[in-house]
Design a protein around this motif. Structure first.
Motif, PDB file in Angstrom:
ATOM      1  N   ALA A 152       1.445   4.178  -4.175  1.00  0.00           N
ATOM      2  CA  ALA A 152       2.873   4.506  -4.254  1.00  0.00           C
ATOM      3  C   ALA A 152       3.091   6.014  -4.335  1.00  0.00           C
ATOM      4  CB  ALA A 152       3.493   3.815  -5.471  1.00  0.00           C
ATOM      5  N   LEU A 153       2.195   6.719  -5.032  1.00  0.00           N
ATOM      6  CA  LEU A 153       2.313   8.172  -5.126  1.00  0.00           C
ATOM      7  C   LEU A 153       2.127   8.815  -3.754  1.00  0.00           C
ATOM      8  CD1 LEU A 153       2.691  10.583  -7.035  1.00  0.00           C
ATOM      9  CD2 LEU A 153       0.201  10.629  -7.327  1.00  0.00           C
ATOM     10  N   GLY A 154       1.214   8.271  -2.950  1.00  0.00           N
ATOM     11  CA  GLY A 154       1.027   8.785  -1.593  1.00  0.00           C
ATOM     12  C   GLY A 154       2.267   8.606  -0.740  1.00  0.00           C
ATOM     13  N   VAL A 155       2.899   7.436  -0.852  1.00  0.00           N
ATOM     14  CA  VAL A 155       4.138   7.197  -0.114  1.00  0.00           C
ATOM     15  C   VAL A 155       5.227   8.140  -0.609  1.00  0.00           C
ATOM     16  CG1 VAL A 155       5.922   5.496   0.431  1.00  0.00           C
ATOM     17  CG2 VAL A 155       3.529   4.795   0.339  1.00  0.00           C
ATOM     18  N   GLY A 156       5.331   8.309  -1.920  1.00  0.00           N
ATOM     19  CA  GLY A 156       6.343   9.204  -2.474  1.00  0.00           C
ATOM     20  C   GLY A 156       6.152  10.650  -2.032  1.00  0.00           C
ATOM     21  N   ALA A 157       4.890  11.095  -1.948  1.00  0.00           N
ATOM     22  CA  ALA A 157       4.622  12.462  -1.485  1.00  0.00           C
ATOM     23  C   ALA A 157       5.076  12.643  -0.039  1.00  0.00           C
ATOM     24  CB  ALA A 157       3.125  12.766  -1.618  1.00  0.00           C
ATOM     25  N   ALA A 158       4.873  11.626   0.794  1.00  0.00           N
ATOM     26  CA  ALA A 158       5.328  11.710   2.188  1.00  0.00           C
ATOM     27  C   ALA A 158       6.845  11.778   2.260  1.00  0.00           C
ATOM     28  CB  ALA A 158       4.817  10.504   2.978  1.00  0.00           C
ATOM     29  N   ILE A 159       7.523  11.032   1.393  1.00  0.00           N
ATOM     30  CA  ILE A 159       8.988  11.036   1.378  1.00  0.00           C
ATOM     31  C   ILE A 159       9.518  12.413   0.999  1.00  0.00           C
ATOM     32  CG2 ILE A 159      11.000  10.097   0.173  1.00  0.00           C
ATOM     33  CD1 ILE A 159       9.451   7.442  -0.026  1.00  0.00           C
ATOM     34  N   VAL A 160       8.895  13.021  -0.007  1.00  0.00           N
ATOM     35  CA  VAL A 160       9.332  14.350  -0.443  1.00  0.00           C
ATOM     36  C   VAL A 160       9.046  15.389   0.639  1.00  0.00           C
ATOM     37  CG1 VAL A 160       8.929  16.179  -2.130  1.00  0.00           C
ATOM     38  CG2 VAL A 160       9.078  13.791  -2.883  1.00  0.00           C
TER      39      VAL A 160
ATOM     40  N   MET B  26      -8.922   8.085  -1.953  1.00  0.00           N
ATOM     41  CA  MET B  26      -8.628   7.290  -0.769  1.00  0.00           C
ATOM     42  C   MET B  26      -7.285   6.565  -0.812  1.00  0.00           C
ATOM     43  SD  MET B  26      -8.821   3.995   0.599  1.00  0.00           S
ATOM     44  CE  MET B  26      -9.879   3.173  -0.576  1.00  0.00           C
ATOM     45  N   PRO B  27      -6.896   5.891  -1.923  1.00  0.00           N
ATOM     46  CA  PRO B  27      -5.585   5.226  -1.914  1.00  0.00           C
ATOM     47  C   PRO B  27      -4.438   6.193  -1.649  1.00  0.00           C
ATOM     48  CG  PRO B  27      -6.903   4.460  -3.752  1.00  0.00           C
ATOM     49  CD  PRO B  27      -7.632   5.622  -3.177  1.00  0.00           C
ATOM     50  N   PHE B  28      -4.471   7.353  -2.317  1.00  0.00           N
ATOM     51  CA  PHE B  28      -3.420   8.346  -2.108  1.00  0.00           C
ATOM     52  C   PHE B  28      -3.442   8.879  -0.677  1.00  0.00           C
ATOM     53  CE2 PHE B  28      -2.179  12.809  -1.896  1.00  0.00           C
ATOM     54  CZ  PHE B  28      -0.894  12.770  -2.416  1.00  0.00           C
ATOM     55  N   LEU B  29      -4.629   9.243  -0.182  1.00  0.00           N
ATOM     56  CA  LEU B  29      -4.732   9.831   1.158  1.00  0.00           C
ATOM     57  C   LEU B  29      -4.282   8.852   2.234  1.00  0.00           C
ATOM     58  CD1 LEU B  29      -8.180  11.669   0.896  1.00  0.00           C
ATOM     59  CD2 LEU B  29      -5.909  12.710   0.931  1.00  0.00           C
ATOM     60  N   ALA B  30      -4.737   7.598   2.144  1.00  0.00           N
ATOM     61  CA  ALA B  30      -4.382   6.607   3.158  1.00  0.00           C
ATOM     62  C   ALA B  30      -2.881   6.356   3.175  1.00  0.00           C
ATOM     63  CB  ALA B  30      -5.142   5.303   2.904  1.00  0.00           C
ATOM     64  N   ALA B  31      -2.309   6.170   1.990  1.00  0.00           N
ATOM     65  CA  ALA B  31      -0.867   5.908   1.922  1.00  0.00           C
ATOM     66  C   ALA B  31      -0.072   7.115   2.419  1.00  0.00           C
ATOM     67  CB  ALA B  31      -0.469   5.552   0.489  1.00  0.00           C
ATOM     68  N   PHE B  32      -0.510   8.315   2.052  1.00  0.00           N
ATOM     69  CA  PHE B  32       0.207   9.524   2.460  1.00  0.00           C
ATOM     70  C   PHE B  32       0.194   9.696   3.979  1.00  0.00           C
ATOM     71  CE2 PHE B  32       0.045  14.084   3.500  1.00  0.00           C
ATOM     72  CZ  PHE B  32       1.304  14.467   3.054  1.00  0.00           C
TER      73      PHE B  32
ATOM     74  N   SER C 189       7.703  -2.414  -3.972  1.00  0.00           N
ATOM     75  CA  SER C 189       8.468  -2.412  -5.221  1.00  0.00           C
ATOM     76  C   SER C 189       8.143  -1.204  -6.090  1.00  0.00           C
ATOM     77  CB  SER C 189       8.191  -3.705  -5.998  1.00  0.00           C
ATOM     78  OG  SER C 189       8.609  -4.824  -5.252  1.00  0.00           O
ATOM     79  N   VAL C 190       6.853  -0.859  -6.202  1.00  0.00           N
ATOM     80  CA  VAL C 190       6.472   0.294  -7.022  1.00  0.00           C
ATOM     81  C   VAL C 190       6.994   1.588  -6.413  1.00  0.00           C
ATOM     82  CG1 VAL C 190       4.515   1.627  -7.884  1.00  0.00           C
ATOM     83  CG2 VAL C 190       4.473  -0.856  -8.006  1.00  0.00           C
ATOM     84  N   THR C 191       6.977   1.674  -5.086  1.00  0.00           N
ATOM     85  CA  THR C 191       7.564   2.844  -4.426  1.00  0.00           C
ATOM     86  C   THR C 191       9.053   2.935  -4.719  1.00  0.00           C
ATOM     87  OG1 THR C 191       5.936   2.665  -2.648  1.00  0.00           O
ATOM     88  CG2 THR C 191       7.884   3.999  -2.209  1.00  0.00           C
ATOM     89  N   GLY C 192       9.717   1.798  -4.751  1.00  0.00           N
ATOM     90  CA  GLY C 192      11.134   1.782  -5.105  1.00  0.00           C
ATOM     91  C   GLY C 192      11.379   2.263  -6.516  1.00  0.00           C
ATOM     92  N   LEU C 193      10.462   1.947  -7.427  1.00  0.00           N
ATOM     93  CA  LEU C 193      10.592   2.444  -8.805  1.00  0.00           C
ATOM     94  C   LEU C 193      10.591   3.960  -8.835  1.00  0.00           C
ATOM     95  CD1 LEU C 193       8.371   0.341 -11.270  1.00  0.00           C
ATOM     96  CD2 LEU C 193      10.808   0.852 -11.454  1.00  0.00           C
ATOM     97  N   GLU C 194       9.741   4.545  -8.011  1.00  0.00           N
ATOM     98  CA  GLU C 194       9.644   5.999  -7.972  1.00  0.00           C
ATOM     99  C   GLU C 194      10.913   6.630  -7.414  1.00  0.00           C
ATOM    100  OE1 GLU C 194       6.612   9.356  -6.093  1.00  0.00           O
ATOM    101  OE2 GLU C 194       6.460   7.251  -5.514  1.00  0.00           O
TER     102      GLU C 194
END
Length: 442
Positions: A241-249, A170-176, A364-369
């Protein structure tokens, strides 16, 4: 042959274990739950109760060398259910409630239906997204985006309450999903600052409160519970943060859309309106009675104003976070003193929604990625803010402890007249299931 009556020791041990598990499920720190269980045990004539809590269970014995029992915490409780559990604790401590009555009420605690049902859940989700957007990103496009995407977040929470697979992802899916929508909208020029705009629709899921509570438990000496809760909250944040990063990619988002800048298009009134809307959202999501909403608003508003004052006077976010957390502890205790139907924990926990360590942490964690060199300083800053919130909680609780002792002894009749145990209607969604899926506000 008639059934053998249950020994008094077994009944008392089961009662205290159920009570402690209910308080833990409501999101209370383990050291406070241990104190409350010992107090209830003393009132029942068991002054040597030994109890050890974790976020997922309670181990209890009535004295050294006596048999022990373990009670698991299976999902979270809504705020109205936590209020009932606190009322039962008060009744036991004052002798106005028998052990048999308390056991009967605890056995039906999770079966209490949500007073606003599914309509209230989705209305609360929309209100939470809009309210948090008014506080974090006060611009009309971001507010509209939050209102439109928040029901999708609630749908994921409902599904997660019924599916272990969805709950894990759920955290990954919601963020993505929300990040894809935010960056796509930014690409069409519909919203600005997409990195902040994507936060309000998923803010109800972010584990900021879990991280702060873990640090509070560590400060209080509950090392195992604090460490495990902190690790769980951090891992959840990384999944977001991984979900957000996947959307960015996936969308090949340009660098200018990834700048962690906030848009402030609306006036001074927007955050204050957001506080009111967030309070309404909490009441709808957590089944809070209408009569108690103004008192909940008082605590949330005091938290926001203290936080705003600290930032305005010092220009330091950590000072605002410290003052906001301190105010939340103090005001919630005063509210319990004046209005016993709203226990301190119930008034205090929603304040975490406005201290927003989860929102800052996700950015901030998304920025780290994306850019480790630039984001290290931001992560350190968020860490300082989280520590300041935890310190404020500890300081506020210490200052409020004398008041809390008085509050627990006042108005107990009103406390015990809270809603009787209600049976769950067929087809009603138990929000404890929803909360266990996104179980952060604790």
């Amino acid at each position: 042959m008639p059934p053998t009556p249950e020994p008094a020791e077994t009944r008392t041990r089961r009662l205290l274990a159920w009570l402690g598990a209910a308080l833990l499920a409501g999101g209370m720190p383990v050291h406070e739950v241990e104190d409350d269980v010992r107090a209830a045990g003393s009132a029942l004539g068991r002054g040597a109760v030994q109890v050890a809590c974790s976020p997922t269970g309670i181990l209890l014995a009535l004295g050294p060398g006596e048999p022990s029992t373990f009670e698991a915490v299976e999902g979270g409780l809504r705020l109205d259910q936590l209020a009932d559990a606190t009322a039962l604790h008060a009744g036991l401590c004052t002798g106005t409630l028998s052990a048999d009555e308390a056991l009967a009420r605890l056995s039906t605690l999770r079966a209490q239906p949500h007073r606003y049902a599914l309509v209230g859940l989705f209305a609360g989700a929309v209100a939470s997204g809009v309210g948090i957007a008014l506080v974090l990103v006060p611009s009309w496009p971001s507010v509209l985006f939050a209102g439109l995407l928040a029901p999708l977040t609630m749908l994921l929470l409902v599904l997660a309450g019924r599916s272990p697979t969805v709950r894990t992802l759920m955290p990954f899916l919601a963020a993505f999903v929300v990040a894809v929508a935010a960056f796509a909208a930014a690409g069409q020029g519909l919203v600005d600052a997409p990195l902040w705009t994507l936060v309000p629709p998923i803010a109800v899921m972010l584990p900021g409160a879990a991280i702060v509570t873990g640090l509070t438990e560590l400060a209080a000496g509950s090392m195992v519970a604090g460490t495990s809760r902190l690790a769980h909250g951090t891992s959840q944040m990384l999944l977001f943060a991984l979900g957000v990063g996947a959307a960015i990619v996936l969308l090949r988002v340009p660098g200018e859309d990834l700048l962690p800048t906030r848009v402030v298009d609306l006036g001074w009134w927007a955050p204050l309106l957001g506080v009111v809307v967030v309070t309404i959202a909490i009441s709808l999501l957590e089944s809070v009675p209408v009569s108690l909403v103004p008192w909940l608003l008082l605590t949330v508003l005091a938290t926001y104003l203290a936080q705003w004052l600290g930032v305005s006077l010092t220009d330091a976010l950590w000072v605002g976070a410290f003052l906001g957390a301190t105010a939340a502890s103090l005001v919630s205790t005063v509210v319990e003193f004046v209005r016993p139907q709203l226990p301190r924990a119930v008034a205090f926990l929603p304040s975490f929604w406005l201290l927003v360590p989860g929102s800052l942490g996700l950015v901030s964690v998304t920025g780290l990625e994306l850019d480790p060199d630039r984001a290290v300083g931001a992560v350190v800053g968020v860490t300082i803010i989280v520590v300041a919130i935890a310190l404020g909680v500890v300081v506020g609780a210490s200052l409020a402890r004398p008041l809390r002792a008085v509050a627990r002894g006042v108005g107990l009749v009103a406390l015990l007249r809270l809603r009787p145990g209600r049976r769950r209607r067929p087809g009603t969604v138990a929000v404890a299931e929803v909360r266990s899926a996104g179980e952060d506000r604790a």
